[in-house]
Motif scaffolding. Structure first.
Motif, PDB file in Angstrom:
ATOM      1  N   MET A 141     -58.707  88.520 -27.024  1.00 29.20           N
ATOM      2  CA  MET A 141     -60.004  89.043 -27.468  1.00 29.20           C
ATOM      3  C   MET A 141     -60.331  90.393 -26.842  1.00 29.20           C
ATOM      4  O   MET A 141     -61.496  90.742 -26.656  1.00 29.20           O
ATOM      5  N   GLY A 142     -59.287  91.147 -26.465  1.00 27.59           N
ATOM      6  CA  GLY A 142     -59.500  92.481 -25.931  1.00 27.59           C
ATOM      7  C   GLY A 142     -60.139  92.525 -24.565  1.00 27.59           C
ATOM      8  O   GLY A 142     -60.533  93.594 -24.084  1.00 27.59           O
ATOM      9  N   MET A 143     -60.234  91.374 -23.892  1.00 23.48           N
ATOM     10  CA  MET A 143     -60.899  91.316 -22.586  1.00 23.48           C
ATOM     11  C   MET A 143     -59.914  91.115 -21.448  1.00 23.48           C
ATOM     12  O   MET A 143     -60.311  90.975 -20.294  1.00 23.48           O
ATOM     13  N   GLY A 144     -58.627  91.096 -21.758  1.00 25.76           N
ATOM     14  CA  GLY A 144     -57.639  90.835 -20.735  1.00 25.76           C
ATOM     15  C   GLY A 144     -57.496  89.353 -20.462  1.00 25.76           C
ATOM     16  O   GLY A 144     -57.989  88.506 -21.217  1.00 25.76           O
ATOM     17  N   ALA A 145     -56.833  89.039 -19.381  1.00 29.10           N
ATOM     18  CA  ALA A 145     -56.628  87.636 -18.988  1.00 29.10           C
ATOM     19  C   ALA A 145     -57.750  87.230 -18.049  1.00 29.10           C
ATOM     20  O   ALA A 145     -57.775  87.630 -16.874  1.00 29.10           O
ATOM     21  N   MET A 146     -58.677  86.449 -18.556  1.00 30.18           N
ATOM     22  CA  MET A 146     -59.856  86.044 -17.782  1.00 30.18           C
ATOM     23  C   MET A 146     -59.764  84.549 -17.512  1.00 30.18           C
ATOM     24  O   MET A 146     -59.988  83.734 -18.417  1.00 30.18           O
ATOM     25  N   ILE A 147     -59.408  84.167 -16.286  1.00 32.30           N
ATOM     26  CA  ILE A 147     -59.292  82.755 -15.929  1.00 32.30           C
ATOM     27  C   ILE A 147     -60.420  82.431 -14.960  1.00 32.30           C
ATOM     28  O   ILE A 147     -60.318  82.660 -13.752  1.00 32.30           O
ATOM     29  N   MET A 148     -61.507  81.922 -15.498  1.00 34.72           N
ATOM     30  CA  MET A 148     -62.688  81.595 -14.701  1.00 34.72           C
ATOM     31  C   MET A 148     -63.212  80.202 -15.020  1.00 34.72           C
ATOM     32  O   MET A 148     -64.214  79.777 -14.452  1.00 34.72           O
ATOM     33  N   SER A 149     -62.562  79.534 -15.957  1.00 36.49           N
ATOM     34  CA  SER A 149     -62.961  78.185 -16.351  1.00 36.49           C
ATOM     35  C   SER A 149     -61.792  77.579 -17.113  1.00 36.49           C
ATOM     36  O   SER A 149     -60.708  78.170 -17.190  1.00 36.49           O
ATOM     37  N   GLY A 150     -62.005  76.392 -17.651  1.00 35.11           N
ATOM     38  CA  GLY A 150     -60.965  75.774 -18.461  1.00 35.11           C
ATOM     39  C   GLY A 150     -59.969  74.971 -17.658  1.00 35.11           C
ATOM     40  O   GLY A 150     -60.086  74.809 -16.437  1.00 35.11           O
ATOM     41  N   ASP A 151     -58.926  74.494 -18.362  1.00 31.60           N
ATOM     42  CA  ASP A 151     -57.977  73.567 -17.742  1.00 31.60           C
ATOM     43  C   ASP A 151     -57.039  74.228 -16.740  1.00 31.60           C
ATOM     44  O   ASP A 151     -56.408  73.548 -15.932  1.00 31.60           O
ATOM     45  N   LYS A 152     -56.952  75.562 -16.751  1.00 29.76           N
ATOM     46  CA  LYS A 152     -56.059  76.239 -15.803  1.00 29.76           C
ATOM     47  C   LYS A 152     -56.657  76.322 -14.401  1.00 29.76           C
ATOM     48  O   LYS A 152     -55.934  76.422 -13.408  1.00 29.76           O
ATOM     49  N   LEU A 153     -57.980  76.299 -14.313  1.00 31.13           N
ATOM     50  CA  LEU A 153     -58.610  76.505 -13.010  1.00 31.13           C
ATOM     51  C   LEU A 153     -58.303  75.382 -12.014  1.00 31.13           C
ATOM     52  O   LEU A 153     -57.984  75.671 -10.850  1.00 31.13           O
ATOM     53  N   PRO A 154     -58.368  74.104 -12.403  1.00 31.42           N
ATOM     54  CA  PRO A 154     -57.949  73.060 -11.455  1.00 31.42           C
ATOM     55  C   PRO A 154     -56.480  73.187 -11.046  1.00 31.42           C
ATOM     56  O   PRO A 154     -56.127  72.847  -9.911  1.00 31.42           O
ATOM     57  N   LEU A 155     -55.633  73.684 -11.947  1.00 30.51           N
ATOM     58  CA  LEU A 155     -54.220  73.882 -11.605  1.00 30.51           C
ATOM     59  C   LEU A 155     -54.070  74.979 -10.556  1.00 30.51           C
ATOM     60  O   LEU A 155     -53.295  74.849  -9.601  1.00 30.51           O
ATOM     61  N   ILE A 156     -54.840  76.049 -10.723  1.00 31.60           N
ATOM     62  CA  ILE A 156     -54.818  77.120  -9.721  1.00 31.60           C
ATOM     63  C   ILE A 156     -55.371  76.617  -8.393  1.00 31.60           C
ATOM     64  O   ILE A 156     -54.831  76.909  -7.318  1.00 31.60           O
ATOM     65  N   THR A 157     -56.446  75.832  -8.457  1.00 26.13           N
ATOM     66  CA  THR A 157     -57.024  75.267  -7.234  1.00 26.13           C
ATOM     67  C   THR A 157     -55.993  74.445  -6.463  1.00 26.13           C
ATOM     68  O   THR A 157     -55.916  74.531  -5.229  1.00 26.13           O
ATOM     69  N   SER A 158     -55.199  73.667  -7.166  1.00 25.57           N
ATOM     70  CA  SER A 158     -54.179  72.861  -6.479  1.00 25.57           C
ATOM     71  C   SER A 158     -53.031  73.716  -5.957  1.00 25.57           C
ATOM     72  O   SER A 158     -52.277  73.285  -5.066  1.00 25.57           O
ATOM     73  N   ASN A 159     -52.897  74.943  -6.456  1.00 30.33           N
ATOM     74  CA  ASN A 159     -51.895  75.871  -5.920  1.00 30.33           C
ATOM     75  C   ASN A 159     -52.319  76.456  -4.573  1.00 30.33           C
ATOM     76  O   ASN A 159     -51.468  76.808  -3.737  1.00 30.33           O
ATOM     77  N   LEU A 160     -53.623  76.595  -4.366  1.00 33.22           N
ATOM     78  CA  LEU A 160     -54.113  77.375  -3.221  1.00 33.22           C
ATOM     79  C   LEU A 160     -53.645  76.854  -1.861  1.00 33.22           C
ATOM     80  O   LEU A 160     -53.282  77.664  -0.996  1.00 33.22           O
ATOM     81  N   PRO A 161     -53.625  75.534  -1.601  1.00 28.87           N
ATOM     82  CA  PRO A 161     -53.146  75.096  -0.284  1.00 28.87           C
ATOM     83  C   PRO A 161     -51.701  75.480   0.005  1.00 28.87           C
ATOM     84  O   PRO A 161     -51.315  75.611   1.173  1.00 28.87           O
ATOM     85  N   THR A 162     -50.901  75.686  -1.049  1.00 32.18           N
ATOM     86  CA  THR A 162     -49.488  76.043  -0.836  1.00 32.18           C
ATOM     87  C   THR A 162     -49.334  77.493  -0.405  1.00 32.18           C
ATOM     88  O   THR A 162     -48.239  77.906  -0.004  1.00 32.18           O
ATOM     89  N   MET A 163     -50.406  78.271  -0.477  1.00 37.07           N
ATOM     90  CA  MET A 163     -50.354  79.677  -0.064  1.00 37.07           C
ATOM     91  C   MET A 163     -50.140  79.828   1.435  1.00 37.07           C
ATOM     92  O   MET A 163     -49.544  80.810   1.885  1.00 37.07           O
ATOM     93  N   PHE A 164     -50.658  78.892   2.214  1.00 37.87           N
ATOM     94  CA  PHE A 164     -50.867  79.138   3.639  1.00 37.87           C
ATOM     95  C   PHE A 164     -49.798  78.497   4.517  1.00 37.87           C
ATOM     96  O   PHE A 164     -49.364  77.362   4.285  1.00 37.87           O
ATOM     97  N   SER A 165     -49.405  79.222   5.560  1.00 38.20           N
ATOM     98  CA  SER A 165     -48.488  78.702   6.572  1.00 38.20           C
ATOM     99  C   SER A 165     -48.778  79.440   7.881  1.00 38.20           C
ATOM    100  O   SER A 165     -49.332  80.547   7.870  1.00 38.20           O
ATOM    101  N   VAL A 166     -48.433  78.817   8.989  1.00 34.13           N
ATOM    102  CA  VAL A 166     -48.633  79.455  10.302  1.00 34.13           C
ATOM    103  C   VAL A 166     -47.317  80.067  10.749  1.00 34.13           C
ATOM    104  O   VAL A 166     -46.302  79.382  10.860  1.00 34.13           O
ATOM    105  N   GLU A 167     -47.335  81.356  10.982  1.00 30.35           N
ATOM    106  CA  GLU A 167     -46.120  82.040  11.441  1.00 30.35           C
ATOM    107  C   GLU A 167     -45.905  81.856  12.940  1.00 30.35           C
ATOM    108  O   GLU A 167     -44.809  81.560  13.388  1.00 30.35           O
ATOM    109  N   HIS A 168     -46.963  82.047  13.723  1.00 29.67           N
ATOM    110  CA  HIS A 168     -46.842  81.866  15.171  1.00 29.67           C
ATOM    111  C   HIS A 168     -48.229  81.762  15.797  1.00 29.67           C
ATOM    112  O   HIS A 168     -49.251  82.004  15.143  1.00 29.67           O
TER     113      HIS A 168
END
Length: 264
Positions: A233-260
């Protein structure tokens, strides 16, 4: 001569034993401070704005905004008990554009050997349900940082923005990924990290825990999210709701690790 050597050896053994006992019997008391440092990366590379990164979908992304709320910090001691940072001190915004925001200074931490740290990404629902007057100074901070849609819509937990291209989207096209409350999905999540070395909080020692945040995992964690498929719709990729958002939320904990951990 042999007798003298035996005496010297005995003295050394006694000294070592006394030193060991002294360490084992260390009295740990009082309060100290602890620092959490968030270091944003993309895969193995230091994150840099407007730099091309290719994801697993073959999309080339250039990031120009990254902010996320860190909240509800809990520290686990070596004996298994925990210390929870008071709510009034437990909400922070990490902003890639502001270097100082990446270092969280936690005061009045009970002296102990800490083995784990856990925290939330976003503002927990119980805190939000207190209402605007119960948010303290953090509400104004979030508004100034652009980390709210409105009070009724709630906080943005993650703001991840930039442009992308792909095999079918050949012109640089904007994307926005914002997590937060949408419909019946609150999309708050928690992270628990084991420390590779105990954080030794003392009145004279302020440990610094170096946490890596791999931003590629927002779209390329356990769940693979295509920006191309969300473009329209000419607005780009706007992911702020819908079924993808819970999937992204479950991705977030995998972002983090402790280096030292620095115990300085």
């Amino acid at each position: 001569m042999k007798f003298q050597l035996k005496k010297i050896a005995a003295v050394v053994v006694i000294a070592i034993s006394l030193f060991s006992c002294s360490n084992d019997d260390e009295v740990i008391s009082g309060n100290g401070n602890l620092k959490l440092e968030f270091d944003n990366v993309y895969n193995a590379n230091n994150l840099a704005f407007n730099t091309p990164y290719t994801n697993s979908n073959g999309e080339v992304v250039k990031i120009n905004k990254l902010k996320y709320i860190v909240s509800n910090i809990v520290l686990t001691k070596a004996d298994g008990t925990t210390f929870t940072l008071p709510k009034s001190q437990s909400y922070f915004i990490v902003d890639e554009a502001t270097a100082a925001s990446a270092l969280l200074n936690l005061p009045n931490i009970p002296a102990a050997n800490y083995t784990k740290v856990s925290f939330g990404i976003g503002v927990d629902q119980a805190q939000f349900n207190i209402g605007a007057t119960g948010q303290g100074d953090f509400l104004a901070l979030a508004q100034t940082a652009g980390m709210m849609w409105s009070w009724s819509a709630g906080y943005k937990f993650l703001a991840f923005e930039g442009t992308f291209t792909s095999s079918t989207v050949t012109t640089a096209t904007s994307f926005m990924v914002h997590t937060g409350q949408t419909g019946t999905d609150y999309n708050y999540t928690t992270v628990t990290l084991n420390l590779p070395t105990n954080a030794l909080v003392r009145t004279t020692i302020t440990p610094q825990v170096h946490i890596m945040a791999d931003i590629s995992k927002v779209l390329n964690g356990t769940n693979k999210i295509s920006l191309t498929a969300s473009n329209g719709m000419g607005m780009g990729a706007m992911i702020m709701s819908g079924d993808k958002l819970p999937l992204i939320t479950s991705n977030l904990p995998t972002m983090f690790s402790v280096e030292h951990v620095h115990n300085d």
